[in-house]
Design a protein around this motif. Structure first.
Motif, mmCIF file in Angstrom:
data_model
loop_
_atom_site.group_PDB
_atom_site.id
_atom_site.type_symbol
_atom_site.label_atom_id
_atom_site.label_comp_id
_atom_site.label_asym_id
_atom_site.label_seq_id
_atom_site.Cartn_x
_atom_site.Cartn_y
_atom_site.Cartn_z
ATOM 1 N N UNK A 59 0.592 -1.806 -0.036
ATOM 2 C CA UNK A 59 0.187 0.001 0.003
ATOM 3 C C UNK A 59 0.683 1.004 0.531
ATOM 4 N N UNK A 60 0.044 1.811 -0.936
ATOM 5 C CA UNK A 60 1.050 3.467 -0.784
ATOM 6 C C UNK A 60 1.801 4.051 0.402
ATOM 7 N N UNK A 61 1.107 3.843 1.756
ATOM 8 C CA UNK A 61 1.159 4.444 2.674
ATOM 9 C C UNK A 61 2.364 4.294 3.243
ATOM 10 N N UNK A 62 2.310 2.045 3.305
ATOM 11 C CA UNK A 62 3.654 1.631 3.879
ATOM 12 C C UNK A 62 5.027 1.780 2.587
ATOM 13 N N UNK A 63 4.564 2.065 1.193
ATOM 14 C CA UNK A 63 5.323 2.297 0.388
ATOM 15 C C UNK A 63 6.544 3.445 1.168
ATOM 16 N N UNK A 64 5.826 4.776 1.643
ATOM 17 C CA UNK A 64 6.447 5.638 1.877
ATOM 18 C C UNK A 64 6.921 5.820 3.412
ATOM 19 N N UNK A 65 6.601 4.657 4.186
ATOM 20 C CA UNK A 65 7.196 4.002 5.657
ATOM 21 C C UNK A 65 8.833 3.880 4.613
ATOM 22 N N UNK A 66 8.409 2.735 3.951
ATOM 23 C CA UNK A 66 9.727 2.394 3.856
ATOM 24 C C UNK A 66 10.697 3.749 2.795
ATOM 25 N N UNK A 67 10.102 4.031 1.848
ATOM 26 C CA UNK A 67 11.143 5.266 1.367
ATOM 27 C C UNK A 67 11.882 5.658 2.592
ATOM 28 N N UNK A 68 11.287 6.244 3.239
ATOM 29 C CA UNK A 68 11.704 7.079 4.962
ATOM 30 C C UNK A 68 13.153 6.425 5.796
#
Length: 367
Positions: free
Chosen positions: A349-358
């Motif tokens: 999910x996009x929210x998890x992708x943002x976490x992973x990117x950070x």
């Protein structure tokens, strides 16, 4: 997944000529979009000779470029080589056409075990045909790792790179990892006993803590440089793709520089990936697209591609046609016991992708 190769495929020059010829005639054509340098040197020429269909062939060098083209406009392509990781997104977007198996006689040649793993990303194997596949593991300089850690170095385990005491010693001769959060963070999660495709932010904090502890001993994160550095002896360990490690090994042998490279698939399990052939829903030449896919399902066609690129194919019937050095190489074709430990990666999910990117940004910067 990006598959880097360090030399230019001479077949690509022929591809340009073939594409130009297709534009200049009224011959039936098929428009193909594939990773750069990711086909046999004569495959396209042979397809035209055997089918009378002109292949118009373009290449890309990142999954982001591919997805952007397919999801934002009519691409004009018939057949695309898409990673298993991209399949759920493309399927959900309605970009792919279901494959009619009665139009693909070569389907019977595919390996059922590989189809089962691919079904994690393509339920029912409705949209994708395995083209080439591989694993992510550890490439290492045999002599330098032995010098750093002794004869009992855990080269068959992720402990080699995820235990700080090991990595601290190996850091003195150079360690590299892929610059890819979608590939490296799942491995770190798996090593910690967590789901590799986790959507729990707390899991990523644990992976972040592990990697930040290791960061001082990692020379760099890069998804291409490690190949030449490993083959030249500039680094002693790299985490990356199986075929890239075999390329480094071959380069060192051809150079005669005394560097001995090996590839290890860790016993705890590792990612397995597939590059697949898909037919686009808006393909302008669907019949020719299916003909091209079925051509690559011929054992005598796909076997030379594997020999050329050092990546295994999904065609069970092609195995007997490979050279023994390729067929019996466990780094190319892992044994059944190792295959059972492999896992596929999934879009998050996009929210998890943002976490992973950070998390990845922090890890790369070391803070």
């Amino acid at each position: 997944m990006r598959r880097h190769r360090g030399y230019i495929n001479l077949g690509l020059g022929a591809c340009v000529a073939v594409a130009s010829a297709a534009m200049a005639t009224d011959a039936p054509s098929v428009h193909v979009y594939n990773w750069y340098d990711y086909i046999g040197p004569t495959t396209l020429h042979d397809f035209k000779r055997d089918s009378g269909i002109e292949p118009v062939y373009d290449t890309f060098d990142s999954a982001e470029v591919l997805e952007g083209k397919l999801l934002t406009s009519r691409s004009g392509y018939d057949v695309v080589v898409a990673s298993n990781y991209s399949l759920p997104t493309l399927i959900q977007a309605g970009a792919l056409a279901p494959l009619p198996r009665d139009r693909l006689p070569g389907w019977k040649n595919l390996d059922d075990g590989l189809l089962g793993k691919l079904a994690d990303n393509d339920p029912g194997n409705r949209y994708a045909v395995p083209y080439l596949w591989g694993t992510n593991g550890i490439g290492y300089n045999i002599d330098k790792v032995r010098a750093a850690l002794g004869d009992n170095a855990p080269v068959d385990s992720w402990d080699l790179v995820f235990k700080e005491e090991n990595l601290a010693r190996l850091g003195e001769c150079g360690v590299a990892m892929l610059d890819s959060p979608s590939e490296m963070l799942p491995v770190a999660l798996h090593y910690l006993g967590l789901p590799p495709n986790s959507t729990d932010a707390e899991d990523y904090r644990k992976a972040e803590a592990l990697l930040l502890k290791l960061r001082p001993h990692i020379a760099y994160f890069n998804s291409s440089k490690f190949i030449s550095d490993l083959s030249n002896g500039n680094i002693c360990v790299a985490v990356g793709w199986s075929g890239a490690m075999l390329e480094a090994k071959t380069n060192a042998e051809q150079a005669g520089n005394g560097v001995k490279i090996a590839y290890s698939l860790p016993k705890e399990g590792a990612p397995v990936w597939f590059d697949t052939l898909v037919l686009l829903k808006d393909a302008p030449h669907p019949a020719q697209g299916l003909a091209f896919i079925d051509y690559l399902l011929r054992p005598e066609v796909i076997a030379p591609v594997t020999e050329h690129l050092s990546y295994p194919n999904g065609n069970r019937a092609a195995t007997a046609l490979l050279n023994a050095a390729t067929r019996d190489n466990l780094a190319v074709y892992p044994p059944a016991s190792a295959m059972a430990t492999l896992f596929t990666l999934e879009p998050l999910p996009k929210a998890t992708e943002r976490v992973r990117t950070r998390v990845w940004s922090k890890v790369k910067n070391g803070q």
